[in-house]
Design a protein around this motif. Structure first.
Motif, PDB file in Angstrom:
ATOM      1  N   ALA A   1       1.844  17.015  19.077  1.00 48.80           N
ATOM      2  CA  ALA A   1       0.417  16.975  18.164  1.00 48.80           C
ATOM      3  C   ALA A   1      -0.335  17.692  18.995  1.00 48.80           C
ATOM      4  O   ALA A   1      -1.379  18.481  17.938  1.00 48.80           O
ATOM      5  N   ALA A   2      -0.492  17.841  20.116  1.00 44.75           N
ATOM      6  CA  ALA A   2      -1.669  18.510  20.838  1.00 44.75           C
ATOM      7  C   ALA A   2      -1.569  20.159  20.571  1.00 44.75           C
ATOM      8  O   ALA A   2      -2.242  20.869  20.297  1.00 44.75           O
ATOM      9  N   VAL A   3      -0.015  20.524  20.634  1.00 41.02           N
ATOM     10  CA  VAL A   3       0.136  21.924  20.412  1.00 41.02           C
ATOM     11  C   VAL A   3       0.107  22.256  19.035  1.00 41.02           C
ATOM     12  O   VAL A   3      -0.398  23.463  18.778  1.00 41.02           O
ATOM     13  N   ALA A   4       0.338  21.315  18.249  1.00 42.63           N
ATOM     14  CA  ALA A   4       0.288  21.667  16.774  1.00 42.63           C
ATOM     15  C   ALA A   4      -1.150  21.987  16.590  1.00 42.63           C
ATOM     16  O   ALA A   4      -1.661  22.868  15.799  1.00 42.63           O
ATOM     17  N   LEU A   5      -2.061  20.831  17.092  1.00 41.63           N
ATOM     18  CA  LEU A   5      -3.511  21.054  16.594  1.00 41.63           C
ATOM     19  C   LEU A   5      -4.285  22.163  17.277  1.00 41.63           C
ATOM     20  O   LEU A   5      -4.817  23.038  16.625  1.00 41.63           O
ATOM     21  N   ALA A   6      -3.581  22.878  18.407  1.00 40.00           N
ATOM     22  CA  ALA A   6      -4.315  23.969  19.272  1.00 40.00           C
ATOM     23  C   ALA A   6      -3.756  25.207  18.279  1.00 40.00           C
ATOM     24  O   ALA A   6      -4.649  26.126  18.199  1.00 40.00           O
ATOM     25  N   TRP A   7      -2.697  25.231  17.856  1.00 42.82           N
ATOM     26  CA  TRP A   7      -2.180  26.186  17.107  1.00 42.82           C
ATOM     27  C   TRP A   7      -2.904  26.292  15.697  1.00 42.82           C
ATOM     28  O   TRP A   7      -3.418  27.246  15.207  1.00 42.82           O
ATOM     29  N   ASP A   8      -3.198  25.075  15.012  1.00 42.95           N
ATOM     30  CA  ASP A   8      -4.111  25.157  13.831  1.00 42.95           C
ATOM     31  C   ASP A   8      -5.334  25.865  13.942  1.00 42.95           C
ATOM     32  O   ASP A   8      -5.908  26.317  13.068  1.00 42.95           O
ATOM     33  N   ILE A   9      -5.697  25.245  15.160  1.00 40.93           N
ATOM     34  CA  ILE A   9      -7.242  25.955  15.520  1.00 40.93           C
ATOM     35  C   ILE A   9      -7.462  27.504  15.248  1.00 40.93           C
ATOM     36  O   ILE A   9      -8.201  28.099  14.435  1.00 40.93           O
TER      37      ILE A   9
ATOM     38  N   PRO B   1       2.304  30.769  20.861  1.00 40.53           N
ATOM     39  CA  PRO B   1       2.482  29.468  21.621  1.00 40.53           C
ATOM     40  C   PRO B   1       3.355  28.983  22.552  1.00 40.53           C
ATOM     41  O   PRO B   1       3.110  28.642  23.710  1.00 40.53           O
ATOM     42  N   ALA B   2       4.699  29.481  22.413  1.00 43.51           N
ATOM     43  CA  ALA B   2       5.578  29.081  23.467  1.00 43.51           C
ATOM     44  C   ALA B   2       4.966  30.030  24.850  1.00 43.51           C
ATOM     45  O   ALA B   2       5.307  29.387  25.697  1.00 43.51           O
TER      46      ALA B   2
ATOM     47  N   ILE C   1      11.299  29.730  21.988  1.00 36.25           N
ATOM     48  CA  ILE C   1      10.874  29.899  20.430  1.00 36.25           C
ATOM     49  C   ILE C   1      10.811  28.492  19.724  1.00 36.25           C
ATOM     50  O   ILE C   1       9.829  28.565  18.962  1.00 36.25           O
ATOM     51  N   GLY C   2      11.273  27.752  20.221  1.00 36.55           N
ATOM     52  CA  GLY C   2      11.280  26.423  19.448  1.00 36.55           C
ATOM     53  C   GLY C   2       9.831  25.724  19.737  1.00 36.55           C
ATOM     54  O   GLY C   2       9.540  24.870  18.648  1.00 36.55           O
ATOM     55  N   ILE C   3       9.249  26.136  20.550  1.00 37.80           N
ATOM     56  CA  ILE C   3       7.992  25.458  21.056  1.00 37.80           C
ATOM     57  C   ILE C   3       6.883  26.008  19.909  1.00 37.80           C
ATOM     58  O   ILE C   3       6.086  25.269  18.920  1.00 37.80           O
TER      59      ILE C   3
ATOM     60  N   ALA D   1       5.386  23.888  16.577  1.00 41.99           N
ATOM     61  CA  ALA D   1       3.872  23.884  16.406  1.00 41.99           C
ATOM     62  C   ALA D   1       3.522  24.114  15.130  1.00 41.99           C
ATOM     63  O   ALA D   1       2.712  23.389  14.420  1.00 41.99           O
ATOM     64  N   LEU D   2       4.041  25.167  14.434  1.00 43.90           N
ATOM     65  CA  LEU D   2       3.600  25.741  13.083  1.00 43.90           C
ATOM     66  C   LEU D   2       4.246  24.835  12.247  1.00 43.90           C
ATOM     67  O   LEU D   2       3.616  24.549  11.251  1.00 43.90           O
ATOM     68  N   ALA D   3       5.459  24.365  12.235  1.00 46.55           N
ATOM     69  CA  ALA D   3       6.062  23.665  11.241  1.00 46.55           C
ATOM     70  C   ALA D   3       5.327  22.376  11.060  1.00 46.55           C
ATOM     71  O   ALA D   3       5.151  21.784   9.985  1.00 46.55           O
TER      72      ALA D   3
END
Lengths: 285, 309, 243
Positions: B38-46, B57-58, B231-233, B237-239
């Motif tokens: 959740a945290a990585v996805a949120l950070a990507w979203d920002i 992100p990876a 790259i899975g990270i 995150a984006l998915a």
């Protein structure tokens, strides 16, 4: 000197496969103006198709490039119909994400179906090598080079000598204009996408013979294909041939001459993509 | 919405105390991974709110993880090493951000992807005594490896990320980000300092991802190039963000909750290849659900015009 | 002299889009640029607002050289711009669109003050009733109003307008005209490109005529329209509906 020549020849031969793998992508990008991340997976499916055909039916893998290509042509047509077509006019990021999704799906389906271990084929000509003076060339790589050249020539012939090819080029240059003069743009997109995917499948069969097939092979190839088309300039088909040559020989030299070169060779491609993109972006100022 | 958020926080706080018999450890473990995702996805979203699709992100996750591990292994006090993670990521992201300033859309995505792969190779190929090579390093765990303590630390990290996401939404940054995303040139003509804002978004995002990376080492136990920079990270995150609802705060959190749980469930059944779920979801969302889960939920409750975006 | 352009030039390959333009704008003045299609009028606006870099020449705003400044800085210094082909932020509401201008243009306003400014501008441009509508759902007239509202929200000292009347019905054009006058009355100097001659006649204090990238006439509306060279440039292009 011998080592130098050998490396050069190795690079030359490898460039055939790269050119084949990248031309399909260049076609998809140049005509449909989308980046097909799933291109590498089409290559992988082609490789596995050839593998299974050779295992189950006994067909030589190089011959099965025909059915592999045909399969991908049809299958990708379906993929285009049901998904890609809908994102063509949307922000380009949507197409990127969609094809990314398709790539991940295909890749993991392959893992589920075939397991992660690589598969190899065994043919007579894989172990034979020819000697041309101080240089030795494997028969299999040589055949793949010949096939690649033949298939690419065929592609160019279609694009530049046939009516269909002309339509494709027209749509690539000006979608609206082509539509206005009565070309069925959607059908041409379908055709091109199928053609590009078939090329990937053929390249996959080549790779099967030379290395083997594994579910994760697609990713590495799609990144290399990107490197090549980015260097060539998006949509520049002849540039792809030059870029493939340069990158393949560059990779071969790094492998041979840089100690522990195998790992760094991977980075070469990515650095080239990165560098070329950044350099071009600042030059356009 | 407030009530749901509070209820969620309450539930999250209670996870280590929920009765689950022999599966207690496992539940906490899965919950921790949900926090991380959740945290990585949120950070990507920002960062995605400025309209740039980053596949780096990876790299930032790995940099945060490796910075912490390498520092901790050299005797740096753990809390300091922990702080080093996000700082290292942020510093690198600043440089990357400046270099890639002129890249847009697709080219930016490919460039960040290439960058992430180069970083991975670098860490793989550097001398073993420096970065551990292809085999990686074992990371000293924070808080002595105390499971419950680690869970709450992870929750704290997630709350920090949520805070950042909310802050971006409630302040003038929201207008700047959205304007840049929907028309960069127009935004400039209207006075938005596009370069500064884009860089800020990029660096903030990388800082947060690096923070999560440094934390995650305590959960993953070791850092190894293929996984930590994998790259899975970036894909996850984006998915996750897109599935949950991009440009929202609830979206990535909701997405992580569902997707990670799904992944864990699938992992039990399918040893490998469970990532197929991410691929299918990405396809489905792009084709049919552009607003993600949050979009679906808000549409059913009627349009909230004041929500803006 | 509030805005001054000296020797302004821009080439695209072999084509001289703008050639050695000299003109100025006084505070509180409304200046019109007219000329046949392709004369380079929009290019001049692009050069002024910083969207395109000039090849030669100087632009000063209130005495300050802005020739090499980026668009956002020019906006901070008081230059506002509305585009000919409108560029709303489609997925934002009308209000949020205007907020962007209010927040980042001119002085960097804090959130609360920007909100107040936004309501002010929405009322001035008649968009208050549509404030919560998404920009993608607006009709043409509202689009143009939004384009102007956004630029006005930046509290410019100079407002650049590009063919805002295009496509408007006569009574809508009257409303737009009134709006521009109202803006000028708040102390803003206006530079506008226009094809609709009636509007130019009623609105402009002074008129500049361009042809093939050069200034070929300058003066009051009656003077320039009587100028034979101007008539010649327009031959066959003038809109028969206006006179």
């Amino acid at each position: 000197m011998d080592l130098f020549l050998q490396t050069l020849v190795n690079g030359l031969i490898q460039s055939g496969t790269y050119a084949l793998a990248s031309s399909g992508l260049a076609l998809a990008v140049g005509v449909l103006h989308i980046v097909n991340f799933a291109h590498g997976e089409f290559l992988m499916v082609g490789a596995f198709t050839a593998y299974w055909l050779s295992l189950l039916v006994g067909v030589d893998p190089l011959v099965s490039l025909v059915p592999a290509g045909a399969l991908l042509f049809v299958a990708s047509g379906g993929i285009y119909r049901f998904s890609v077509r809908h994102v063509l006019l949307a922000p380009e990021l949507n197409a990127l994400l969609l094809t990314f999704g398709i790539a991940i799906t295909l890749q993991n389906l392959a893992v589920l179906a075939f397991g992660a271990t690589p598969r190899v084929v065994h043919t007579a000509y894989q172990i034979t090598t020819l000697s041309l003076g101080p240089i030795s060339v494997g028969v299999a790589p040589l055949i793949t080079l010949v096939v690649s050249v033949a298939v690419l020539s065929g592609m160019y012939a279609v694009l530049y000598r046939t009516g269909v090819g002309k339509s494709i080029r027209a749509v690539a240059q000006n979608r609206t204009g082509a539509y206005l003069v009565g070309l069925d743009v959607d059908r041409i997109y379908l055709l091109t996408f199928g053609l590009a995917s078939a090329l990937a499948a053929v390249a996959g069969a080549m790779v099967l013979v030379r290395i083997g097939a594994s579910p994760h092979m697609g990713f590495a190839f799609v990144l290399k294909a990107f490197a090549i088309i980015v260097m060539a300039g998006l949509g520049n088909l002849t540039g792809v041939l030059w870029a493939s040559l340069i990158l393949a020989t560059g990779e071969a030299f790094v492998r041979t001459y840089v100690p522990g070169g195998g790992g760094w060779a991977e980075a070469v491609f990515f650095l080239l993509i990165f560098g070329t993109l950044v350099w071009r972006s600042w030059r356009q100022a | 919405m407030r009530w749901i958020a509070l209820a969620g926080l309450g539930a999250a706080l209670l996870v280590p105390w929920m009765p689950a018999g022999g599966y207690q450890q496992y539940v906490v473990q899965v919950a921790t991974f949900v926090l991380i995702n959740a945290a990585v996805a949120l950070a990507w979203d920002i960062q995605a709110r400025t309209g740039q699709l980053s596949l780096a992100p990876a790299a930032f996750f790995g940099l945060g993880a490796y910075a912490y591990t390498m520092a901790a292994l050299r005797g740096v006090p753990l809390w300091l090493a922990f702080a080093l993670g996000p700082v290292a990521s942020a510093a690198v992201s600043l440089v990357l951000g400046v270099i890639t300033l002129r890249l847009q859309g697709l080219y930016f995505a490919i460039a960040t992807l290439a960058f992430a792969e180069v970083v991975k190779v670098i860490f793989k190929e550097l001398p073993v005594d420096l970065t551990g090579g292809a085999v990686g390093l074992t990371a000293p765990p924070l808080l002595g490896g105390h499971q419950t303590g680690l869970y709450y630390l992870g929750l704290a990290v997630l709350l920090v990320t949520i805070g950042a996401s909310l802050a971006v939404r409630q302040t003038r940054l929201h207008y700047a980000f959205t304007a840049i995303r929907q028309g960069e040139l127009t935004a400039r003509v209207l006075g938005v300092r596009v370069v500064q804002v884009k860089l800020f978004a990029f660096v903030l995002s990388a800082f947060l991802i690096g923070l999560v990376g440094a934390y995650a080492t305590s959960r993953l136990f070791f850092v190894i190039p293929d996984d930590t920079f994998g790259i899975g990270i970036s894909v996850s995150a984006l998915a996750t963000a897109i599935f949950g609802g991009v440009y929202t705060t609830a979206g990535p959190v909701l997405g992580a909750l569902i997707l990670r749980t799904l992944e864990e469930g699938l992992h039990i059944v399918l040893r490998q290849g469970y990532l197929v779920v991410y691929g299918v979801i990405l396809m489905v969302v792009i084709l049919y659900l552009p607003g993600g889960l949050v979009g679906l939920l808000t549409r059913r409750r009627g349009r909230d015009a004041a929500a803006g975006d | 002299m509030l805005l001054q352009a000296t020797d302004l030039s821009k080439r695209f390959g072999g084509l001289a889009a703008v050639s050695r333009m000299d003109f100025h704008l006084e505070a509180g003045e409304i200046l019109a640029i007219i000329g046949p299609n392709g004369a380079g009028k929009t290019t001049v606006l692009n050069l002024l607002s910083g969207v395109l870099p000039a090849d030669e020449g100087r632009i000063t705003l209130d005495g300050r050289d802005i020739t090499h400044l980026p668009p956002e800085t020019r906006c901070h210094l008081g230059l506002g711009r509305a585009f000919q082909v409108v560029r709303p932020f489609l997925e934002m509401t009308v209000r949020d669109n205007v907020m962007v201008g209010a927040l980042f243009g001119g002085r960097q306003r804090p959130l609360a003050e920007a909100r107040a400014r936004t309501e002010e501008v929405l009322a001035l441009t008649g968009l208050a009733g549509r404030a919560d509508v998404l920009a993608r759902d607006l009709n043409l007239l509202e689009d143009k109003r939004l384009e102007m509202a956004r630029a006005i929200a930046t509290s410019p000292r100079v407002l650049l307008l590009d063919e805002v009347m295009a496509g408007l019905l006569p009574h809508e054009a009257d409303q737009a005209l009134a709006l521009i006058r109202a803006v000028r009355d708040t102390g803003v100097a206006v530079l506008f490109i226009e094809h609709v001659m009636r509007v130019v006649r009623d609105l402009a204090d002074r008129v500049i005529v361009m042809d093939f990238g050069e200034k070929i006439a300058e003066g009051r509306y009656e003077e320039v329209t009587a100028n034979p060279r101007v008539v010649e440039a327009y031959l066959g292009v003038e809109d028969a509906a206006d006179a």
